[in-house]
Motif scaffolding. Sequence first.
Motif, mmCIF file in Angstrom:
data_model
loop_
_atom_site.group_PDB
_atom_site.id
_atom_site.type_symbol
_atom_site.label_atom_id
_atom_site.label_comp_id
_atom_site.label_asym_id
_atom_site.label_seq_id
_atom_site.Cartn_x
_atom_site.Cartn_y
_atom_site.Cartn_z
ATOM 1 N N MET A 1 -4.966 17.336 -18.434
ATOM 2 C CA MET A 1 -4.071 16.698 -19.392
ATOM 3 C C MET A 1 -4.305 17.256 -20.795
ATOM 4 S SD MET A 1 -3.412 12.662 -20.238
ATOM 5 C CE MET A 1 -4.997 12.122 -20.720
ATOM 6 N N PHE A 2 -5.574 17.497 -21.170
ATOM 7 C CA PHE A 2 -5.863 17.892 -22.551
ATOM 8 C C PHE A 2 -5.315 19.267 -22.887
ATOM 9 C CE2 PHE A 2 -9.044 14.558 -21.941
ATOM 10 C CZ PHE A 2 -8.679 13.741 -22.994
ATOM 11 N N GLU A 3 -5.090 20.095 -21.872
ATOM 12 C CA GLU A 3 -4.509 21.405 -22.151
ATOM 13 C C GLU A 3 -3.079 21.284 -22.661
ATOM 14 O OE1 GLU A 3 -3.812 20.343 -17.903
ATOM 15 O OE2 GLU A 3 -5.614 20.446 -19.121
ATOM 16 N N ARG A 4 -2.439 20.151 -22.423
ATOM 17 C CA ARG A 4 -1.068 19.923 -22.904
ATOM 18 C C ARG A 4 -1.040 19.312 -24.304
ATOM 19 N NH1 ARG A 4 2.466 17.014 -18.591
ATOM 20 N NH2 ARG A 4 3.951 17.326 -20.266
ATOM 21 N N PHE A 5 -2.206 18.977 -24.863
ATOM 22 C CA PHE A 5 -2.265 18.385 -26.196
ATOM 23 C C PHE A 5 -2.029 19.454 -27.259
ATOM 24 C CE2 PHE A 5 -4.372 14.035 -26.270
ATOM 25 C CZ PHE A 5 -3.948 13.716 -24.995
ATOM 26 N N ALA A 131 -0.831 6.862 -21.366
ATOM 27 C CA ALA A 131 0.493 6.395 -21.809
ATOM 28 C C ALA A 131 1.170 7.445 -22.686
ATOM 29 C CB ALA A 131 0.360 5.073 -22.561
ATOM 30 N N SER A 132 0.388 8.159 -23.506
ATOM 31 C CA SER A 132 0.982 9.214 -24.351
ATOM 32 C C SER A 132 1.558 10.326 -23.480
ATOM 33 C CB SER A 132 -0.046 9.758 -25.345
ATOM 34 O OG SER A 132 -1.043 10.519 -24.696
ATOM 35 N N LEU A 133 0.887 10.638 -22.388
ATOM 36 C CA LEU A 133 1.404 11.632 -21.439
ATOM 37 C C LEU A 133 2.727 11.154 -20.846
ATOM 38 C CD1 LEU A 133 1.190 14.123 -19.548
ATOM 39 C CD2 LEU A 133 -0.195 12.691 -18.037
ATOM 40 N N GLY A 138 8.489 11.370 -20.397
ATOM 41 C CA GLY A 138 9.738 10.620 -20.409
ATOM 42 C C GLY A 138 10.753 11.170 -21.396
ATOM 43 N N ARG A 139 10.256 11.793 -22.448
ATOM 44 C CA ARG A 139 11.144 12.399 -23.443
ATOM 45 C C ARG A 139 11.483 13.841 -23.100
ATOM 46 N NH1 ARG A 139 12.626 10.474 -27.670
ATOM 47 N NH2 ARG A 139 12.766 12.491 -28.676
ATOM 48 N N GLY A 140 10.833 14.377 -22.086
ATOM 49 C CA GLY A 140 11.057 15.771 -21.724
ATOM 50 C C GLY A 140 10.271 16.741 -22.591
ATOM 51 N N ASP A 141 9.285 16.241 -23.320
ATOM 52 C CA ASP A 141 8.457 17.103 -24.170
ATOM 53 C C ASP A 141 7.406 17.800 -23.302
ATOM 54 O OD1 ASP A 141 9.892 16.166 -26.345
ATOM 55 O OD2 ASP A 141 8.400 14.648 -26.869
ATOM 56 N N ARG A 142 7.191 19.081 -23.556
ATOM 57 C CA ARG A 142 6.250 19.857 -22.760
ATOM 58 C C ARG A 142 4.812 19.687 -23.232
ATOM 59 N NH1 ARG A 142 8.265 23.425 -19.362
ATOM 60 N NH2 ARG A 142 6.685 25.032 -19.661
ATOM 61 N N GLU A 143 4.640 19.255 -24.485
ATOM 62 C CA GLU A 143 3.307 19.060 -25.039
ATOM 63 C C GLU A 143 3.155 17.616 -25.508
ATOM 64 O OE1 GLU A 143 1.816 23.140 -26.962
ATOM 65 O OE2 GLU A 143 3.459 22.200 -28.069
ATOM 66 N N ILE A 144 1.894 17.194 -25.604
ATOM 67 C CA ILE A 144 1.588 15.844 -26.077
ATOM 68 C C ILE A 144 1.081 15.978 -27.507
ATOM 69 C CG2 ILE A 144 0.166 13.782 -25.720
ATOM 70 C CD1 ILE A 144 -0.147 14.847 -22.755
ATOM 71 N N GLY A 145 1.805 15.380 -28.433
ATOM 72 C CA GLY A 145 1.423 15.420 -29.840
ATOM 73 C C GLY A 145 0.841 14.088 -30.289
ATOM 74 N N GLU A 147 2.115 12.186 -32.284
ATOM 75 C CA GLU A 147 3.202 11.200 -32.338
ATOM 76 C C GLU A 147 3.291 10.430 -31.022
ATOM 77 O OE1 GLU A 147 5.277 15.091 -31.131
ATOM 78 O OE2 GLU A 147 3.653 14.494 -32.479
ATOM 79 N N HIS A 148 3.000 11.093 -29.908
ATOM 80 C CA HIS A 148 2.999 10.409 -28.613
ATOM 81 C C HIS A 148 1.826 9.426 -28.529
ATOM 82 C CE1 HIS A 148 5.117 14.294 -27.677
ATOM 83 N NE2 HIS A 148 6.022 13.386 -27.337
#
Length: 185
Positions: A1-5, A131-133, A138-145, A147-148
């Motif tokens: 998961m953290f690789e998507r942050f 939940a941020s993931l 759910g928004r279709g975002d490829r990365e977790i920022g 803001e998530h």
Amino acid sequence: MFERFTKDARDTVEKSVLQAERAGADSVTEEHLLLAILDQRDTRTARACAALGVTDRHASIRDALADARRRAGLSRADAEALAGLGIDVAEIVARVEETHGAGALGPQRAPRRWWSSRRPFGPAARETLVASLRIAAGRGDREIGSEHLLLALTARPGVVSEVLAEHGATHAAVRRAVYGEERAA
């Protein structure tokens, strides 16, 4: 998961560990994630917090979180529910602190483990990361920022979301500040 942050989300997670260390906490909590977010500068999340006026009320947020810790982590809604049953949380806190000292109902430190100085993430903080993931997916975002992360903090019931809402940062308000009116639905 953290690789998507994103970089700002990784920075938030790293700084939340520092917040926990400074507070002498045994684990990283949602509160530490929030305080790390509020310390951000020049990010999408920092601009959203500034637009909501949250940045200007950083001290008030810290005070509200400290007040909740004094109440053993009970939210105001929890305290009001108990008051409906005839239980005065403020009275109980005052009596306990009179006998045992200020902050007696706050989180108690466990003895330090000699084999690890790393602060683990508590269950609620881990759930916030998950939940941020989900919010990003759910928004279709490829990365977790970050803001998530902030949206996850506002979406989960508890002290942190309650304090944010009291300071004008409800889930809907944060969504509008981050994504704009047209994507807030």
